[in-house]
Design an enzyme around this catalytic site. Structure first.
Site, PDB file in Angstrom:
ATOM      1  N   ARG A   1     -21.218 -21.696 -86.406  1.00 38.13           N
ATOM      2  CA  ARG A   1     -20.466 -21.775 -85.145  1.00 38.13           C
ATOM      3  C   ARG A   1     -19.673 -23.057 -85.035  1.00 38.13           C
ATOM      4  O   ARG A   1     -18.501 -23.106 -85.408  1.00 38.13           O
ATOM      5  CB  ARG A   1     -21.420 -21.618 -83.958  1.00 38.13           C
TER       6      ARG A   1
ATOM      7  N   TYR B   1     -25.084  -9.993 -86.975  1.00 38.68           N
ATOM      8  CA  TYR B   1     -26.060 -10.566 -86.032  1.00 38.68           C
ATOM      9  C   TYR B   1     -25.595 -10.637 -84.577  1.00 38.68           C
ATOM     10  O   TYR B   1     -26.408 -10.835 -83.675  1.00 38.68           O
ATOM     11  CB  TYR B   1     -26.546 -11.934 -86.517  1.00 38.68           C
TER      12      TYR B   1
ATOM     13  N   TYR C   1     -37.719 -19.455 -84.663  1.00 39.51           N
ATOM     14  CA  TYR C   1     -36.538 -20.203 -85.137  1.00 39.51           C
ATOM     15  C   TYR C   1     -36.750 -21.622 -84.646  1.00 39.51           C
ATOM     16  O   TYR C   1     -35.967 -22.146 -83.892  1.00 39.51           O
ATOM     17  CB  TYR C   1     -35.318 -19.526 -84.492  1.00 39.51           C
TER      18      TYR C   1
ATOM     19  N   GLN D   1     -26.004 -10.902 -92.724  1.00 42.06           N
ATOM     20  CA  GLN D   1     -26.417 -11.546 -91.465  1.00 42.06           C
ATOM     21  C   GLN D   1     -25.204 -12.012 -90.644  1.00 42.06           C
ATOM     22  O   GLN D   1     -25.127 -11.764 -89.436  1.00 42.06           O
ATOM     23  CB  GLN D   1     -27.309 -12.754 -91.801  1.00 42.06           C
TER      24      GLN D   1
ATOM     25  N   GLU E   1     -36.108 -18.051 -97.219  1.00 41.09           N
ATOM     26  CA  GLU E   1     -36.382 -18.942 -96.087  1.00 41.09           C
ATOM     27  C   GLU E   1     -37.815 -19.435 -96.233  1.00 41.09           C
ATOM     28  O   GLU E   1     -38.752 -18.636 -96.297  1.00 41.09           O
ATOM     29  CB  GLU E   1     -36.190 -18.221 -94.742  1.00 41.09           C
TER      30      GLU E   1
ATOM     31  N   ASP F   1     -40.529 -13.331 -85.748  1.00 42.39           N
ATOM     32  CA  ASP F   1     -40.024 -14.498 -86.466  1.00 42.39           C
ATOM     33  C   ASP F   1     -39.405 -15.460 -85.456  1.00 42.39           C
ATOM     34  O   ASP F   1     -38.533 -15.073 -84.683  1.00 42.39           O
ATOM     35  CB  ASP F   1     -38.983 -14.074 -87.505  1.00 42.39           C
TER      36      ASP F   1
ATOM     37  N   ASP G   1     -39.150 -15.525 -96.031  1.00 48.39           N
ATOM     38  CA  ASP G   1     -38.371 -14.547 -95.263  1.00 48.39           C
ATOM     39  C   ASP G   1     -37.016 -14.351 -95.951  1.00 48.39           C
ATOM     40  O   ASP G   1     -36.012 -14.951 -95.568  1.00 48.39           O
ATOM     41  CB  ASP G   1     -38.199 -15.067 -93.832  1.00 48.39           C
TER      42      ASP G   1
ATOM     43  N   HIS H   1     -33.179 -26.969 -88.952  1.00 48.54           N
ATOM     44  CA  HIS H   1     -32.628 -25.713 -89.461  1.00 48.54           C
ATOM     45  C   HIS H   1     -31.646 -25.109 -88.458  1.00 48.54           C
ATOM     46  O   HIS H   1     -30.544 -24.698 -88.821  1.00 48.54           O
ATOM     47  CB  HIS H   1     -33.759 -24.715 -89.747  1.00 48.54           C
TER      48      HIS H   1
ATOM     49  N   THR I   1     -37.387 -20.856 -90.554  1.00 49.90           N
ATOM     50  CA  THR I   1     -37.161 -21.734 -91.701  1.00 49.90           C
ATOM     51  C   THR I   1     -37.530 -23.176 -91.366  1.00 49.90           C
ATOM     52  O   THR I   1     -37.167 -23.681 -90.317  1.00 49.90           O
ATOM     53  CB  THR I   1     -35.673 -21.674 -92.108  1.00 49.90           C
TER      54      THR I   1
HETATM   55 MN    MN Z   1     -36.719 -16.280 -90.825  1.00 52.20          MN
END
Ligand code: MN
Length: 425
Positions: free
Chosen positions: A152, A254, A138, A250, A209, A136, A243, A143, A359
């Protein structure tokens, strides 16, 4: 070899409505069976029909091509895909020719057509590919910026590497499921905002997603890399990809290695694999990449695809409400760059590997590809047609994604991927 199947002037003798995702210019591949013949085999979608490739072979319409009966009467597309891009192109060109209105061969044999064309209501669709490895990415800047801002720091939303490489992670192939398969709300550890200790229970922030995935042919041997110039020779086609994501799990899990249990409980795919060949007419330029990427990520030509994407939530016994309208063309990193990056260290790919985009969010609020972004982590709930509100997905909701390309009166679509969320047990 020319992609003659794509000829926009083609018409089929099979009646196909103008709003169908599956005109003769599409011809996507899938796996199906019928009550009468429960053997899984390869089918090609044409309007409201499935073309049975085993019957087409047995009746000697495609038997001089490279494909054997074992390639076609198979539970997955993988064996067919072993023959590679040009042979699959040849097969798709042949099917387009056979079903073209100007070719009298099949219409002259109605008894053959009755065996070859299966009404879609009579076809049970199955997982099209046996997914070997799943990655996957990113790759949507919007996104990554939205998530970075929420999780963050809004002033440093993109991490320093993001504009230099297509960030990705290795996901889990075993839990990729076909559209229509219900998905159970996962249990897991979460750490609520003001809690000092983690808690265990059903995810309270269950999300979708909106992604597209591409499926690869066999690549090169381990240790060799695939360049951006070669990348498309190794891409078979694409499907819609949901997804499913548990945002609370998460957020807590993560750090520092990335997504794990928040992502691997389920991902849903649409049943028809639209070939990259069929998407050729819909190529567009992607966003400007600044700073300029390193040389191995340079590419030529238009590598993005103008592909409209829509997401709907359908509450239990209710009607669908659209919650997002996005487009695959927004992707910052394209598939060729993703594949070149994936293999630049010598990592090998195999027929049936699946690589999801990440996403897909566009620039405006209406084009965000997850509830996390649409509701801004629940701060701005969306209103559905039945008057209820959603911050995230609720038990009994069905999430539906649809996608199609359209240009000069030709529509090439993906159908849909849908999945109903069941309560945790
Ligand atoms: Mn994803």
């Amino acid at each position: 070899m020319k992609i003659t199947a794509n000829d926009p002037s083609r018409k089929s003798f099979v009646q196909i409505s103008a709003d169908s995702d599956f005109p003769i210019q599409n011809l996507p591949f899938g796996i199906f069976s019928t009550l009468k013949n429960p053997t899984k085999r390869i089918g090609v979608a044409l309007g409201d029909f499935v073309i049975d490739l085993v019957e087409l072979y047995n009746l000697e319409y495609i038997d001089e091509l490279v494909f054997t009966i074992d390639d076609l009467q198979a539970p997955y597309l993988n064996t067919m895909m072993k023959h590679g891009k040009l042979e699959v192109r040849n097969l798709r060109n042949r099917i387009a020719n056979l079903f073209d209105v100007s070719n009298p061969t099949l219409p002259a044999h109605q008894e053959h057509l009755e065996r070859i064309l299966v009404k879609k209501e009579q076809a049970q669709l199955h997982m099209p590919v046996q997914v070997g490895d799943y990655t996957d990415f990113y790759s949507s800047r919007e996104h990554a910026t939205n998530v970075g801002a929420m999780f963050r720091d809004p002033d440093n939303a993109l991490l320093p590497n993001w504009l230099h490489l297509p960030v990705g992670y290795h996901g889990r192939a075993s839990s990729i499921v076909l559209s229509g398969t219900p998905v159970k709300r996962p249990l897991g550890q979460q750490k609520p905002k003001d809690a000092t200790e983690p808690v265990f229970g059903p995810s309270q922030m269950l999300d979708f997603e909106l992604e597209m995935a591409f499926i690869t042919f066999d690549g090169k041997p381990l240790g060799e890399r695939i360049s951006t110039a070669e990348a498309e020779d190794y891409i078979f086609g694409m499907c819609l990809f949901n997804d499913w994501s548990a945002r609370d799990i998460q957020t807590w899990e993560y750090v520092p290695l990335g997504p794990f249990l928040a992502k691997n409980f389920a991902s849903s795919i649409s049943p028809w694999i639209v070939t990259l060949d069929a998407l050729e007419p819909f190529r567009v330029e992607g966003p400007v990449q600044d700073p300029e990427p390193l040389p191995y990520l340079h590419f030529e030509g238009n590598r993005n695809i103008d592909l409209n994407l829509n997401v709907y939530i359908q509450p239990k016994d209710g009607e669908e409400s659209q919650v997002s309208e996005s487009n695959f063309k927004y992707m910052y990193w394209n598939m060729s760059q993703q594949l070149a990056h994936h293999t630049v260290n010598g990592c090998n790919i195999k027929a049936g590997d699946m690589m999801a985009s990440g996403t897909i969010s566009g620039p405006d609020k209406g084009s965000y590809g997850s509830m996390l972004e649409i509701t801004w982590r629940g701060a701005n709930p969306v209103q559905l047609a039945d008057g209820t509100e959603r911050k995230f997905i609720e038990d009994g909701d069905t999430v539906i994604m649809r996608g199609h390309c359209e240009k000069d009166g030709i529509r090439v679509g993906f159908g849909e991927v849908k999945g109903k969320l069941l309560s945790a047990d």
